[in-house]
Motif scaffolding. Structure first.
Motif, PDB file in Angstrom:
ATOM      1  N   LEU A  78      78.705   2.806  31.654  1.00 18.88           N
ATOM      2  CA  LEU A  78      78.988   1.758  29.777  1.00 18.88           C
ATOM      3  C   LEU A  78      78.071   0.878  29.712  1.00 18.88           C
ATOM      4  O   LEU A  78      77.814   0.496  28.598  1.00 18.88           O
ATOM      5  N   ALA A  79      78.454  -0.340  30.040  1.00 20.52           N
ATOM      6  CA  ALA A  79      78.755  -2.015  29.872  1.00 20.52           C
ATOM      7  C   ALA A  79      76.793  -1.976  30.585  1.00 20.52           C
ATOM      8  O   ALA A  79      76.612  -3.023  30.229  1.00 20.52           O
ATOM      9  N   SER A  80      76.442  -1.161  31.171  1.00 21.66           N
ATOM     10  CA  SER A  80      75.198  -1.446  31.857  1.00 21.66           C
ATOM     11  C   SER A  80      74.061  -1.088  30.376  1.00 21.66           C
ATOM     12  O   SER A  80      74.326  -0.774  29.555  1.00 21.66           O
ATOM     13  N   PRO A  81      73.184  -2.696  30.553  1.00 16.18           N
ATOM     14  CA  PRO A  81      72.231  -1.845  29.183  1.00 16.18           C
ATOM     15  C   PRO A  81      71.004  -1.460  29.095  1.00 16.18           C
ATOM     16  O   PRO A  81      71.419  -0.303  28.337  1.00 16.18           O
ATOM     17  N   ALA A  82      71.629   0.077  30.202  1.00 18.72           N
ATOM     18  CA  ALA A  82      70.567   1.327  30.039  1.00 18.72           C
ATOM     19  C   ALA A  82      71.525   2.504  29.552  1.00 18.72           C
ATOM     20  O   ALA A  82      70.675   2.977  29.172  1.00 18.72           O
TER      21      ALA A  82
END
Length: 472
Positions: free
Chosen positions: A202-206
């Motif tokens: 969830l924290a990934s920019p993707a």
């Protein structure tokens, strides 16, 4: 010996008293003017525009990083052309913070719960600063302060009543469920362990999670006009869940308990049922014309159902009377001799199959059996003045060599044209392996020629009373 005129001032009570009074007056003066700044101390003056003075008073402190750096010298209202009113503060600051960076911000904060306020300055990083006597623009009075009384005003009568209801409902929901809560907390450990990779994703920019909250904000703004409808929805849901609570145990509980086995069974059975469902779909598609025809046949079906109702009632007694019959059939079916008889009948049917298949066209195609019975009855009933067809007369055969009336060395073959043998002992009857014709009784007499066996040509499938469609 000391001179009288050179006596110490400390020995003069009048002078001591006058000096004490002077010190006290100076101290009182300094204390009185402390809120306005000490005299003879240089200051750094600024003006600050605020959207609201927020109950500030003259003499309130000005702080930077929690340290006192000055005070509020005056507070004045400012009227704008659009009718709005803001506040302008005059600040006296210590010269140690001069010049104040131009990207600094100003905020009015509470110093105590009793309503005492102070002005907090958050220094910026700009290399340009405000000159002595400059004005800090209104746009730098951020963020908007939240007053303590505004916080307290959120707990109005409706909010307090709702909070009491929430506490009561949550208390009722959690009462007596200590064991379940302990098991839930125990289960949180693997859940939290598995939550780590989820949160990393969830924290990934993707994942573009940052778009979620603006989308939620837009959704909330769109649903705000129908808030009353949503509120009524929750009221109706409360009514629905109250009704469901009456059947929660054991009905809903049993359905939830049996839900997992039912789903497992569905996973196993539905792929097997898929061909059946497909065939059912095709079956109902084929039934559509018939169902359309039922509209005209509905009155007849209705009368049939009315009659059938009484028949079904009487069928109960019939079933009771049929019970001995079915018991006898059961005994018959379990008799070992019956199976032997059935096997013999099966063998007989297999043996009779080819002859019957050979003889069947004699009747089904050529109608010879029916014609034979008809002719037999006509033989005894149809006639003339001399009698019926069943009478005897002398039939004289032709005379000559090799004639039928005398000794011959071969079948009759002339020389007269009527002295030729015509016989067909096995005429074609459209049986399997034969020419498809009904030859018996339809042979053409060929004069002057001996014919033994089948007549040349096809005599057709037409008998006296039947005509078979060749296209079948």
């Amino acid at each position: 010996m000391r001179r009288r005129g050179s006596a110490s001032i400390a020995a003069n009570p009048v002078l001591i008293g006058a000096a004490t009074i002077l010190v006290i007056v100076v101290a009182v003066f300094l204390a009185y003017n402390a809120n306005s700044g000490l005299p003879f101390v240089p200051t750094y003056s600024l003006k600050v525009n605020l959207p609201n003075a927020a109950n500030l008073v003259k003499g309130n402190e000005v702080r930077v990083g929690g340290a006192r750096v000055g005070l509020v010298d005056s507070i004045d209202p400012v009227n704008h052309p659009d009718g709005s009113v803001t506040a302008r503060l005059s600040l006296k600051l210590e010269t140690t913070i001069k010049p104040l960076p131009k990207d600094s911000t100003v905020l009015v904060r509470s110093k105590s719960a009793l309503g005492l306020k102070y002005v907090e300055i958050t220094k910026g990083t700009s290399k340009q600063g405000f000159a002595d006597g400059a004005t800090v623009p209104l746009g730098q009075a951020t963020p908007k302060p939240v007053e303590f009384d505004e916080v307290l005003s959120t707990f109005d009568a409706r909010t307090r009543a709702a909070s009491r209801t929430n506490l009561k409902e949550f208390g009722t929901a959690l009462a007596g469920r200590g064991t379940d809560l302990n098991q839930a907390i125990q289960s949180l450990n693997p859940a939290l362990r598995n939550l780590v990779p989820v949160m990393r994703n969830l924290a990934s920019p993707a994942s573009k999670l940052a778009r979620l909250f603006p989308a939620l904000e837009r959704t909330a703004s769109e649903t705000a006009p129908v808030a009353a409808t949503q509120a009524s929805l929750f009221v109706n849901l409360d009514t629905t869940f109250r009704a469901l609570a009456q059947v929660a145990r054991p009905y809903i509980q049993d359905s939830i308990t049996g839900g997992v086995p039912a789903q497992d069974a569905a996973i196993r059975a539905l792929p097997v049922q898929r061909p059946f469902l497909l065939n059912t779909q095709r079956f109902f598609a084929d039934l559509r014309p018939g169902v359309r025809s039922l509209r005209t046949a509905a009155p007849i079906l209705s009368s049939a159902l009315v009659v059938g109702t009484g028949t079904l009632r009487r069928s109960v007694a019939l079933n009771r009377r049929l019970k001995p019959t079915f018991e006898a059939l059961r005994r018959f079916a379990t008799d070992p001799m019956v199976s032997l008889g059935v096997n013999d009948l099966s063998n007989t049917a297999k043996i009779l199959g080819p002859p019957i298949a050979f003889l069947k066209p004699t009747q089904t195609v050529c109608n010879y059996a029916t014609l034979w019975f008809r002719n037999v009855s006509s033989l005894l009933s149809v006639g003339d003045t001399n009698g019926t067809g069943q009478r005897f007369i002398i039939v004289a055969t032709p005379q000559g060599p090799n004639s039928e009336g005398g000794t011959s060395s071969q079948p009759a073959n002339g020389p007269l044209k009527d002295n030729f043998l015509h016989t067909n002992p096995y005429p074609n009857t459209a049986a399997p392996g034969e020419t498809q014709e009904c030859e018996a009784g339809n042979e053409t007499y060929i004069a002057g020629q001996k014919v033994i066996g089948n007549v040349p040509g096809n005599q057709g499938l037409t008998t006296e009373t039947t005509k078979i469609d060749r296209s079948r």
